[in-house]
Design a protein around this motif. Structure first.
Motif, PDB file in Angstrom:
ATOM      1  N   GLY A 330       0.824  -1.204   0.000  1.00  0.00           N
ATOM      2  CA  GLY A 330       0.000   0.000   0.000  1.00  0.00           C
ATOM      3  C   GLY A 330       0.856   1.251   0.000  1.00  0.00           C
ATOM      4  O   GLY A 330       2.025   1.243  -0.399  1.00  0.00           O
ATOM      5  N   ASN A 331       0.281   2.347   0.457  1.00  0.00           N
ATOM      6  CA  ASN A 331       0.988   3.628   0.445  1.00  0.00           C
ATOM      7  C   ASN A 331       1.203   4.182   1.846  1.00  0.00           C
ATOM      8  O   ASN A 331       1.340   5.381   2.033  1.00  0.00           O
ATOM      9  N   ASP A 411      -5.836  -7.663  -1.492  1.00  0.00           N
ATOM     10  CA  ASP A 411      -6.338  -6.312  -1.718  1.00  0.00           C
ATOM     11  C   ASP A 411      -7.517  -6.388  -2.683  1.00  0.00           C
ATOM     12  O   ASP A 411      -7.341  -6.457  -3.896  1.00  0.00           O
ATOM     13  N   TRP A 412      -8.738  -6.349  -2.144  1.00  0.00           N
ATOM     14  CA  TRP A 412      -9.933  -6.427  -2.979  1.00  0.00           C
ATOM     15  C   TRP A 412     -10.234  -5.105  -3.666  1.00  0.00           C
ATOM     16  O   TRP A 412     -11.059  -5.046  -4.574  1.00  0.00           O
ATOM     17  N   GLY A 413      -9.544  -4.033  -3.251  1.00  0.00           N
ATOM     18  CA  GLY A 413      -9.803  -2.736  -3.850  1.00  0.00           C
ATOM     19  C   GLY A 413      -9.412  -2.649  -5.311  1.00  0.00           C
ATOM     20  O   GLY A 413      -9.918  -1.783  -6.038  1.00  0.00           O
ATOM     21  N   LYS A 414      -8.537  -3.533  -5.768  1.00  0.00           N
ATOM     22  CA  LYS A 414      -8.110  -3.463  -7.166  1.00  0.00           C
ATOM     23  C   LYS A 414      -9.220  -3.865  -8.131  1.00  0.00           C
ATOM     24  O   LYS A 414      -9.108  -3.636  -9.331  1.00  0.00           O
TER      25      LYS A 414
END
Length: 437
Positions: A330-331, A411-414
């Protein structure tokens, strides 16, 4: 499934389906539930000897014949009603939707003692009001079971009911509450809260067992409101009869060792916190570097068992991989500064609030992690450690020796779009389009 598809599958009318379900429900409530659920289904001696762990007895029972119970309300979601008065009384401001609240009473092994309600869910039916109603009206003769010195383990939602419990001679164990203007619990308050949360998880897991039955996990039609209490009691009786305990009462030696360690730590002050405040380490100039690039000399390499002894549980360790995943893919970098050979500080992103970061300090030797302190609400405790400290300790002692793919966090956000992510070329093209129009 609703009655309509069931009637199609079995080739009978919907009224026959209703009669069949009603018949089975009545049979359960008459011949099964009274045997495995309710105060009359078990003796006080059995609750203490067979359904109470040695850990809880040592922490809160002083090895005496005290009954220790966990209480919490659970939620059964329902549809919005056309009856406006009922709609207001069944709407929960906390959850933002209509629901009803059964009150669950379990032992420290997860055995359901009794289910009270369900109740309305407006402000007049919070957990404290329900407990007051239970005790004042003596529902299911619960006061006949209790003795002076018994212990109720509750959360902060029951705080208004504490005076009544005190009048009845019942000891209430509840996590500490920060006073207005405070930013952190004291070391003593944080330690005492950890003793409570060590056994408080059982009632949360017991509530999750109820929701394993899909019928109660979905939004129930209002036509089923008269029977929700029966369905919840049937499910809890089934759990008592056929499911294994959530926490085994047979680990006597291990539980006593953990309890003894927790009680010893509970009497200690956080010396590292005092050092940080005395020397003003939080205000000193530091050189922050990513945790992977920072050379931390002499940090001990610990096994899973040693880490569990430090955290006094597995919850914080389960969060550690998630904190590290946000850092590695992540960031949100985790920054570390080495003050001296045996003292490091770190800066970690909060998992709840994007604008908040926590500073923490860890003192170590080559063989063990000696002390810790974090600026979060519960970070001053020495009975176990908060999840921020646990994440850094886990990474430096074990996680950095593993491959990143072994974190096990996806990471399901992708798979979703992000309206806040606008590229420069997209922004310039939208400006040119506006000029055309």
């Amino acid at each position: 499934m609703s009655n309509r598809p069931l009637s199609t599958i079995f080739g009978i009318t919907k009224s026959s389906i209703r009669r069949a379900v009603s018949t089975v429900r009545h049979a359960f409530m008459r011949g099964f539930v009274p045997l495995y659920l309710g105060i009359d289904s078990v003796t006080r001696e059995s609750l203490i000897n067979e359904h109470t762990k040695p850990l809880e007895k040592k922490l809160f029972g002083n090895q005496e014949e005290r009954l220790i119970l966990d209480l919490d309300g659970t939620y059964i979601y329902i549809n919005k009603s056309n009856n406006f008065q009922f709609q207001r009384r069944s709407f929960s401001l906390h959850k933002g939707r209509p629901l009803v609240k059964p009150m669950v009473v379990v032992t420290t092994t997860g055995h359901f003692l009794t289910i009270v309600g369900p109740y309305m869910s407006d402000g007049k039916n919070n957990d404290a009001a329900i407990l007051n109603h239970m005790l004042k009206t003596n529902i299911d003769d619960i006061r006949g079971l209790l003795r002076e010195g018994d212990v109720f383990v509750v959360d902060r939602g029951f705080r208004v009911a504490l005076p009544l419990l005190k009048d009845l001679g019942i000891n209430a164990e509840m996590p500490a509450i920060m006073q207005k203007g405070e930013k952190q619990l004291t070391t003593g308050e944080a330690n005492a809260s950890r003793l409570v949360t060590k056994i408080r998880w059982v009632v949360e897991s017991a509530n999750a067992r109820i929701k394993r039955f899909k019928y109660l996990d979905h939004v129930m039609p209002n036509s089923q409101l008269p029977f929700i209490g029966d369905f919840v009691r049937i499910v809890c009786a089934i759990s008592n009869k056929y499911f294994s305990p959530l926490s085994s009462p047979d680990q006597v030696e291990q539980d006593e060792l953990i309890a003894e360690k927790m009680l010893q730590q509970n009497e200690k002050e956080n010396e590292l916190k005092m050092l940080v405040e005395e020397k003003g380490l939080a205000r000193k100039k530091t050189i922050w570097r990513p945790i992977e690039d920072c050379e931390v000399q002499g940090f001990p390499r610990l096994s899973d068992e040693q880490l569990s002894e430090l955290t006094l549980g597995v919850y914080q360790l389960r969060l550690s991989s998630s904190y590290m995943q946000e850092h590695t893919t992540g960031n949100c970098d985790i920054k570390v500064h080495v003050h001296e050979k045996s003292l490091i500080s770190a800066k970690l992103q909060s998992r709840h609030t994007s604008s908040r970061r926590y500073m923490l300090w860890i003192r170590h030797s080559e063989d063990m992690v000696e002390s810790w302190y974090c600026q979060c609400k519960t970070g001053s405790r020495v009975v176990g450690m908060c999840s921020h400290i646990a994440a850094v300790v886990w990474f430096l002692s074990a996680g950095r020796y593993q491959q990143k793919e072994s974190l096990g966090v996806r990471d399901w956000g992708k798979y979703l779009s992000d309206a806040s992510a606008i590229r420069v070329d997209d922004s310039s093209s939208s400006e040119s389009d506006s000029e055309v129009f």
